[in-house]
Design a protein around this motif. Sequence first.
Motif, PDB file in Angstrom:
ATOM      1  N   ASP A 182       0.830  -1.201   0.000  1.00 45.30           N
ATOM      2  CA  ASP A 182       0.000   0.000   0.000  1.00 45.30           C
ATOM      3  C   ASP A 182       0.869   1.259   0.000  1.00 45.30           C
ATOM      4  O   ASP A 182       0.595   2.211  -0.736  1.00 45.30           O
ATOM      5  CB  ASP A 182      -0.935  -0.022   1.208  1.00 45.30           C
ATOM      6  N   ASP A 183       1.936   1.267   0.798  1.00 45.14           N
ATOM      7  CA  ASP A 183       2.854   2.408   0.833  1.00 45.14           C
ATOM      8  C   ASP A 183       3.528   2.608  -0.532  1.00 45.14           C
ATOM      9  O   ASP A 183       3.687   3.733  -1.000  1.00 45.14           O
ATOM     10  CB  ASP A 183       3.927   2.216   1.910  1.00 45.14           C
ATOM     11  N   GLU A 184       3.912   1.496  -1.152  1.00 43.22           N
ATOM     12  CA  GLU A 184       4.543   1.565  -2.475  1.00 43.22           C
ATOM     13  C   GLU A 184       3.546   2.114  -3.507  1.00 43.22           C
ATOM     14  O   GLU A 184       3.890   2.965  -4.331  1.00 43.22           O
ATOM     15  CB  GLU A 184       5.005   0.159  -2.878  1.00 43.22           C
ATOM     16  N   LEU A 185       2.303   1.651  -3.430  1.00 41.67           N
ATOM     17  CA  LEU A 185       1.265   2.125  -4.338  1.00 41.67           C
ATOM     18  C   LEU A 185       1.038   3.619  -4.175  1.00 41.67           C
ATOM     19  O   LEU A 185       0.938   4.361  -5.163  1.00 41.67           O
ATOM     20  CB  LEU A 185      -0.037   1.354  -4.088  1.00 41.67           C
ATOM     21  N   LEU A 186       0.988   4.073  -2.948  1.00 35.99           N
ATOM     22  CA  LEU A 186       0.778   5.491  -2.667  1.00 35.99           C
ATOM     23  C   LEU A 186       1.916   6.340  -3.253  1.00 35.99           C
ATOM     24  O   LEU A 186       1.678   7.369  -3.884  1.00 35.99           O
ATOM     25  CB  LEU A 186       0.664   5.715  -1.159  1.00 35.99           C
ATOM     26  N   ALA A 187       3.143   5.883  -3.090  1.00 35.35           N
ATOM     27  CA  ALA A 187       4.299   6.612  -3.636  1.00 35.35           C
ATOM     28  C   ALA A 187       4.231   6.674  -5.162  1.00 35.35           C
ATOM     29  O   ALA A 187       4.524   7.711  -5.759  1.00 35.35           O
ATOM     30  CB  ALA A 187       5.599   5.952  -3.183  1.00 35.35           C
ATOM     31  N   GLU A 188       3.833   5.592  -5.788  1.00 36.80           N
ATOM     32  CA  GLU A 188       3.732   5.569  -7.249  1.00 36.80           C
ATOM     33  C   GLU A 188       2.615   6.493  -7.740  1.00 36.80           C
ATOM     34  O   GLU A 188       2.752   7.159  -8.769  1.00 36.80           O
ATOM     35  CB  GLU A 188       3.510   4.141  -7.735  1.00 36.80           C
ATOM     36  N   MET A 189       1.544   6.541  -6.992  1.00 36.76           N
ATOM     37  CA  MET A 189       0.452   7.435  -7.354  1.00 36.76           C
ATOM     38  C   MET A 189       0.892   8.893  -7.236  1.00 36.76           C
ATOM     39  O   MET A 189       0.598   9.703  -8.103  1.00 36.76           O
ATOM     40  CB  MET A 189      -0.765   7.166  -6.484  1.00 36.76           C
ATOM     41  N   GLU A 190       1.602   9.211  -6.168  1.00 33.87           N
ATOM     42  CA  GLU A 190       2.051  10.584  -5.948  1.00 33.87           C
ATOM     43  C   GLU A 190       3.038  11.035  -7.018  1.00 33.87           C
ATOM     44  O   GLU A 190       3.058  12.193  -7.400  1.00 33.87           O
ATOM     45  CB  GLU A 190       2.666  10.722  -4.552  1.00 33.87           C
ATOM     46  N   SER A 191       3.844  10.093  -7.509  1.00 26.91           N
ATOM     47  CA  SER A 191       4.828  10.445  -8.538  1.00 26.91           C
ATOM     48  C   SER A 191       4.252  10.340  -9.947  1.00 26.91           C
ATOM     49  O   SER A 191       4.924  10.700 -10.914  1.00 26.91           O
ATOM     50  CB  SER A 191       6.068   9.550  -8.409  1.00 26.91           C
ATOM     51  N   GLY A 192       3.023   9.810 -10.083  1.00 26.05           N
ATOM     52  CA  GLY A 192       2.407   9.661 -11.398  1.00 26.05           C
ATOM     53  C   GLY A 192       2.956   8.492 -12.194  1.00 26.05           C
ATOM     54  O   GLY A 192       2.822   8.448 -13.416  1.00 26.05           O
ATOM     55  N   ASP A 193       3.561   7.527 -11.510  1.00 25.65           N
ATOM     56  CA  ASP A 193       4.144   6.349 -12.157  1.00 25.65           C
ATOM     57  C   ASP A 193       3.027   5.349 -12.468  1.00 25.65           C
ATOM     58  O   ASP A 193       2.740   4.451 -11.688  1.00 25.65           O
ATOM     59  CB  ASP A 193       5.195   5.727 -11.229  1.00 25.65           C
ATOM     60  N   ASP A 194       2.401   5.499 -13.640  1.00 20.09           N
ATOM     61  CA  ASP A 194       1.260   4.662 -13.991  1.00 20.09           C
ATOM     62  C   ASP A 194       1.644   3.189 -14.118  1.00 20.09           C
ATOM     63  O   ASP A 194       0.915   2.317 -13.671  1.00 20.09           O
ATOM     64  CB  ASP A 194       0.610   5.160 -15.283  1.00 20.09           C
ATOM     65  N   GLU A 195       2.799   2.916 -14.701  1.00 19.93           N
ATOM     66  CA  GLU A 195       3.243   1.528 -14.861  1.00 19.93           C
ATOM     67  C   GLU A 195       3.489   0.879 -13.492  1.00 19.93           C
ATOM     68  O   GLU A 195       3.075  -0.244 -13.233  1.00 19.93           O
ATOM     69  CB  GLU A 195       4.508   1.470 -15.712  1.00 19.93           C
ATOM     70  N   PHE A 197       2.211   1.900 -10.622  1.00 22.69           N
ATOM     71  CA  PHE A 197       0.896   1.831  -9.985  1.00 22.69           C
ATOM     72  C   PHE A 197       0.163   0.568 -10.404  1.00 22.69           C
ATOM     73  O   PHE A 197      -0.360  -0.168  -9.579  1.00 22.69           O
ATOM     74  CB  PHE A 197       0.080   3.077 -10.357  1.00 22.69           C
ATOM     75  N   ARG A 198       0.114   0.294 -11.695  1.00 18.33           N
ATOM     76  CA  ARG A 198      -0.581  -0.872 -12.228  1.00 18.33           C
ATOM     77  C   ARG A 198       0.027  -2.159 -11.669  1.00 18.33           C
ATOM     78  O   ARG A 198      -0.673  -3.057 -11.237  1.00 18.33           O
ATOM     79  CB  ARG A 198      -0.474  -0.804 -13.747  1.00 18.33           C
ATOM     80  N   ARG A 199       1.368  -2.230 -11.657  1.00 18.71           N
ATOM     81  CA  ARG A 199       2.077  -3.419 -11.167  1.00 18.71           C
ATOM     82  C   ARG A 199       1.804  -3.634  -9.674  1.00 18.71           C
ATOM     83  O   ARG A 199       1.494  -4.740  -9.240  1.00 18.71           O
ATOM     84  CB  ARG A 199       3.579  -3.258 -11.436  1.00 18.71           C
ATOM     85  N   THR A 200       1.894  -2.560  -8.895  1.00 15.24           N
ATOM     86  CA  THR A 200       1.736  -2.693  -7.445  1.00 15.24           C
ATOM     87  C   THR A 200       0.282  -2.953  -7.064  1.00 15.24           C
ATOM     88  O   THR A 200       0.014  -3.729  -6.144  1.00 15.24           O
ATOM     89  CB  THR A 200       2.290  -1.458  -6.723  1.00 15.24           C
ATOM     90  N   LEU A 201      -0.663  -2.335  -7.760  1.00 15.80           N
ATOM     91  CA  LEU A 201      -2.068  -2.636  -7.492  1.00 15.80           C
ATOM     92  C   LEU A 201      -2.336  -4.117  -7.735  1.00 15.80           C
ATOM     93  O   LEU A 201      -2.978  -4.783  -6.926  1.00 15.80           O
ATOM     94  CB  LEU A 201      -2.995  -1.769  -8.359  1.00 15.80           C
ATOM     95  N   GLY A 202      -1.807  -4.644  -8.833  1.00 18.79           N
ATOM     96  CA  GLY A 202      -1.955  -6.077  -9.120  1.00 18.79           C
ATOM     97  C   GLY A 202      -1.340  -6.940  -8.033  1.00 18.79           C
ATOM     98  O   GLY A 202      -1.921  -7.947  -7.612  1.00 18.79           O
ATOM     99  N   ALA A 203      -0.158  -6.544  -7.555  1.00 23.81           N
ATOM    100  CA  ALA A 203       0.514  -7.306  -6.496  1.00 23.81           C
ATOM    101  C   ALA A 203      -0.274  -7.245  -5.186  1.00 23.81           C
ATOM    102  O   ALA A 203      -0.384  -8.246  -4.473  1.00 23.81           O
ATOM    103  CB  ALA A 203       1.935  -6.773  -6.285  1.00 23.81           C
ATOM    104  N   LEU A 204      -0.829  -6.071  -4.872  1.00 22.48           N
ATOM    105  CA  LEU A 204      -1.621  -5.918  -3.655  1.00 22.48           C
ATOM    106  C   LEU A 204      -2.865  -6.801  -3.700  1.00 22.48           C
ATOM    107  O   LEU A 204      -3.153  -7.535  -2.753  1.00 22.48           O
ATOM    108  CB  LEU A 204      -2.011  -4.450  -3.463  1.00 22.48           C
ATOM    109  N   LEU A 205      -3.583  -6.761  -4.807  1.00 24.63           N
ATOM    110  CA  LEU A 205      -4.792  -7.576  -4.927  1.00 24.63           C
ATOM    111  C   LEU A 205      -4.456  -9.068  -4.949  1.00 24.63           C
ATOM    112  O   LEU A 205      -5.178  -9.874  -4.354  1.00 24.63           O
ATOM    113  CB  LEU A 205      -5.580  -7.172  -6.176  1.00 24.63           C
ATOM    114  N   ALA A 206      -3.360  -9.435  -5.596  1.00 23.04           N
ATOM    115  CA  ALA A 206      -2.933 -10.834  -5.613  1.00 23.04           C
ATOM    116  C   ALA A 206      -2.595 -11.313  -4.200  1.00 23.04           C
ATOM    117  O   ALA A 206      -2.921 -12.443  -3.819  1.00 23.04           O
ATOM    118  CB  ALA A 206      -1.733 -11.017  -6.538  1.00 23.04           C
ATOM    119  N   ALA A 207      -1.962 -10.454  -3.406  1.00 21.60           N
ATOM    120  CA  ALA A 207      -1.629 -10.821  -2.024  1.00 21.60           C
ATOM    121  C   ALA A 207      -2.894 -11.013  -1.192  1.00 21.60           C
ATOM    122  O   ALA A 207      -2.981 -11.950  -0.397  1.00 21.60           O
ATOM    123  CB  ALA A 207      -0.728  -9.757  -1.392  1.00 21.60           C
TER     124      ALA A 207
END
Length: 92
Positions: A25-38, A40-50
Amino acid sequence: MIVRIMGEGQVKLDNAHFTELNKLDDELLAEMESGDDEGFRRTLGALLAAVRRLGTPLPDDALEPSELILPSPDATLEEVREMLSEDGLIPG
């Protein structure tokens, strides 16, 4: 804790798993704040998979109140941004 993944259903998660989920979740938040769409997509997938891996699915006819609602895997960065609290998607 009962967690709902939008469009998929609910899982029951033991509180002991939230340390691992909060890191994602922390990693996802950082990616969102930086606008890192790729990222964000990867980490959201990893979060939901977990959540799916660590949780026990509830039957489709279960009517348990969800204590935490997570976005669907195809949610946009803007949609997820609207769901955020100060702590991200996952409190703590």
